[in-house]
Write a protein that holds these residues in place. Structure first.
Motif, PDB file in Angstrom:
ATOM      1  N   GLY A 107       0.809  -1.213   0.000  1.00  0.00           N
ATOM      2  CA  GLY A 107       0.000   0.000   0.000  1.00  0.00           C
ATOM      3  C   GLY A 107       0.837   1.256   0.000  1.00  0.00           C
ATOM      4  N   ILE A 108       0.245   2.329   0.549  1.00  0.00           N
ATOM      5  CA  ILE A 108       0.934   3.611   0.541  1.00  0.00           C
ATOM      6  C   ILE A 108       1.309   4.013   1.961  1.00  0.00           C
ATOM      7  CG2 ILE A 108       0.212   4.646  -1.633  1.00  0.00           C
ATOM      8  CD1 ILE A 108      -2.230   5.705  -0.342  1.00  0.00           C
ATOM      9  N   SER A 109       2.282   4.920   2.046  1.00  0.00           N
ATOM     10  CA  SER A 109       2.735   5.389   3.355  1.00  0.00           C
ATOM     11  C   SER A 109       1.908   6.606   3.767  1.00  0.00           C
ATOM     12  CB  SER A 109       4.219   5.774   3.275  1.00  0.00           C
ATOM     13  OG  SER A 109       4.371   6.870   2.407  1.00  0.00           O
ATOM     14  N   SER A 110       1.936   6.917   5.055  1.00  0.00           N
ATOM     15  CA  SER A 110       1.196   8.094   5.532  1.00  0.00           C
ATOM     16  C   SER A 110       1.648   9.378   4.832  1.00  0.00           C
ATOM     17  CB  SER A 110       1.336   8.227   7.046  1.00  0.00           C
ATOM     18  OG  SER A 110       0.877   7.064   7.653  1.00  0.00           O
ATOM     19  N   PRO A 111       2.963   9.603   4.615  1.00  0.00           N
ATOM     20  CA  PRO A 111       3.341  10.837   3.926  1.00  0.00           C
ATOM     21  C   PRO A 111       2.737  10.944   2.522  1.00  0.00           C
ATOM     22  CG  PRO A 111       5.262   9.830   4.934  1.00  0.00           C
ATOM     23  CD  PRO A 111       4.135   8.852   5.068  1.00  0.00           C
ATOM     24  N   GLN A 112       2.563   9.809   1.858  1.00  0.00           N
ATOM     25  CA  GLN A 112       1.928   9.861   0.538  1.00  0.00           C
ATOM     26  C   GLN A 112       0.461  10.281   0.668  1.00  0.00           C
ATOM     27  OE1 GLN A 112       3.029   5.800  -0.469  1.00  0.00           O
ATOM     28  NE2 GLN A 112       4.358   6.496  -2.127  1.00  0.00           N
ATOM     29  N   VAL A 113      -0.244   9.704   1.641  1.00  0.00           N
ATOM     30  CA  VAL A 113      -1.669  10.045   1.822  1.00  0.00           C
ATOM     31  C   VAL A 113      -1.822  11.491   2.274  1.00  0.00           C
ATOM     32  CG1 VAL A 113      -3.821   9.396   2.982  1.00  0.00           C
ATOM     33  CG2 VAL A 113      -2.037   7.697   2.715  1.00  0.00           C
ATOM     34  N   ASP A 114      -0.937  11.923   3.166  1.00  0.00           N
ATOM     35  CA  ASP A 114      -1.129  13.225   3.816  1.00  0.00           C
ATOM     36  C   ASP A 114      -0.627  14.407   2.989  1.00  0.00           C
ATOM     37  OD1 ASP A 114      -2.237  11.880   5.914  1.00  0.00           O
ATOM     38  OD2 ASP A 114      -0.405  11.814   7.108  1.00  0.00           O
TER      39      ASP A 114
END
Ligand code: SAM
Length: 312
Positions: A107-114
């Motif tokens: 999946g994706i990391s929090s920095p990517q989502v945020d």
């Protein structure tokens, strides 16, 4: 903006223990020098703990598609560590039976989502991009500018398991024809909210559509299947495969892959022949404990599966 967004690693010690075989009685990081792979570097939470436990002669090879992850990896000053800017489907480029363990934290990391500029989240206004690797491929906005209703419907239905896939796809194409292309995350989120009249409790109506487009644009499930297949070639007997997934589509693929390779295969046309050897032994399934979930709510959907590569 460096370090504006952080990632809390999920199942940190559990995954590293499983990868290094540091469950009681075993240790895969042998003195001869073992090679481990962190196929999803992210912000390096797992990689740093692996390096802290690795013997001097061993090596860690990481992969990530994201240039921000590569920039973070550049801060690791350790001759045992290297990173490749590639999809983890390139795992198969490594020599056969050369690796003692592969970790995938999907999946994706929090920095990517945020980071609104990445376009992964319906919560922030940003360009409708969603690529993990912004140096190649098309963004979601570019794809939606030419995709047909049937194609969009199939993606939303298959990767978002969304009941209203058809109406959402029709609304996207209709909007394109009347008001121009969708270019921002909030335009897409609003369009879905206007189209999907019922609400799942506690969930934004655009959740499933955003998940579907992200999975599609990054070919996430195809990459996962290729990496799992490649892992059978590159992991040496006794080595470990450790996969953390965050939704049922991923976990189903991992579960079926381990189950399929954990049983003897008989050739029905030759009933007296010996079965083909199984290639994996399932070692278990781990979920975050309550205290991890309360510290890091994003861990609540995580499932980790562990398997050992058996001798051919
Ligand atoms: C959940 S994060 C990993 C976090 C990491 N374990 C940590 O502790 O910081 C997933 C990372 O894998 C990367 N990624 C996802 N799919 C990938 C793929 N097919 N190939 C390479 N990298 C991928 C993403 O860009 C993201 O940085």
């Amino acid at each position: 903006m460096e370090n504006a967004w952080t990632h809390t690693t999920v199942l940190l010690s559990e995954a590293v223990d499983a990868l290094l075989g540091q469950t009681p009685g075993t240790r895969l990081d042998d003195a001869a020098g073992a090679v481990f792979v962190d196929a999803t570097f992210g912000r390096g939470g797992h990689s740093r703990l692996i390096l802290s436990r690795l013997s001097p002669g061993s090596r860690l090879i990481a992969f990530d598609k994201d240039t921000d992850a590569l920039a973070e990896a550049a801060r690791i000053d350790d001759p045992r560590f290297s990173i490749r800017h590639q999809g983890f489907s390139h795992l198969g480029d490594l020599p056969e039976a050369s690796v003692a363990g592969v970790l995938l934290d999907l999946g994706i990391s929090s920095p990517q989502v945020d980071n609104p500029a990445r376009g992964f989240s319906f919560r922030f206004e940003g360009p409708l991009d969603m690529r993990m690797d912004t140096t190649r491929g098309q963004s979601v906005a570019q794809w939606l500018a030419h995709a047909g209703v049937d194609e969009i419907t199939e993606v939303i239905r298959e990767y978002g398991e969304e009941r209203f896939a058809g109406p959402i796809a029709k609304a996207i194409v209709a909007r394109r024809q009347t008001r121009g292309d969708l270019v921002t995350t909030t335009e897409l989120a609003q369009l879905v909210a206007d189209t999907v009249k019922t609400r799942e409790p506690g969930q934004n109506p655009a959740t499933r559509t955003f998940q579907a487009f992200r999975i599609y644009i990054n070919a996430e499930l195809e990459e996962l299947q290729q990496a799992l297949n490649a892992s059978l070639n590159v992991i040496k007997p006794g080595g470990r495969l450790v996969v953390i997934s965050f939704h049922s589509l991923e976990d189903r693929i991992v579960k079926q892959f381990i189950a399929e390779h954990s049983k003897d295969v008989y050739d029905r046309r030759m009933p007296l022949s010996l079965p083909k050897n199984k290639k994996l032994k399932a070692l278990g399934r781990v979920k975050p404990c309550m205290s991890e979930i309360s510290r890091n709510p994003r861990s609540r959907s995580a499932v980790m599966r562990i398997a050992e590569r058996l001798a051919a």
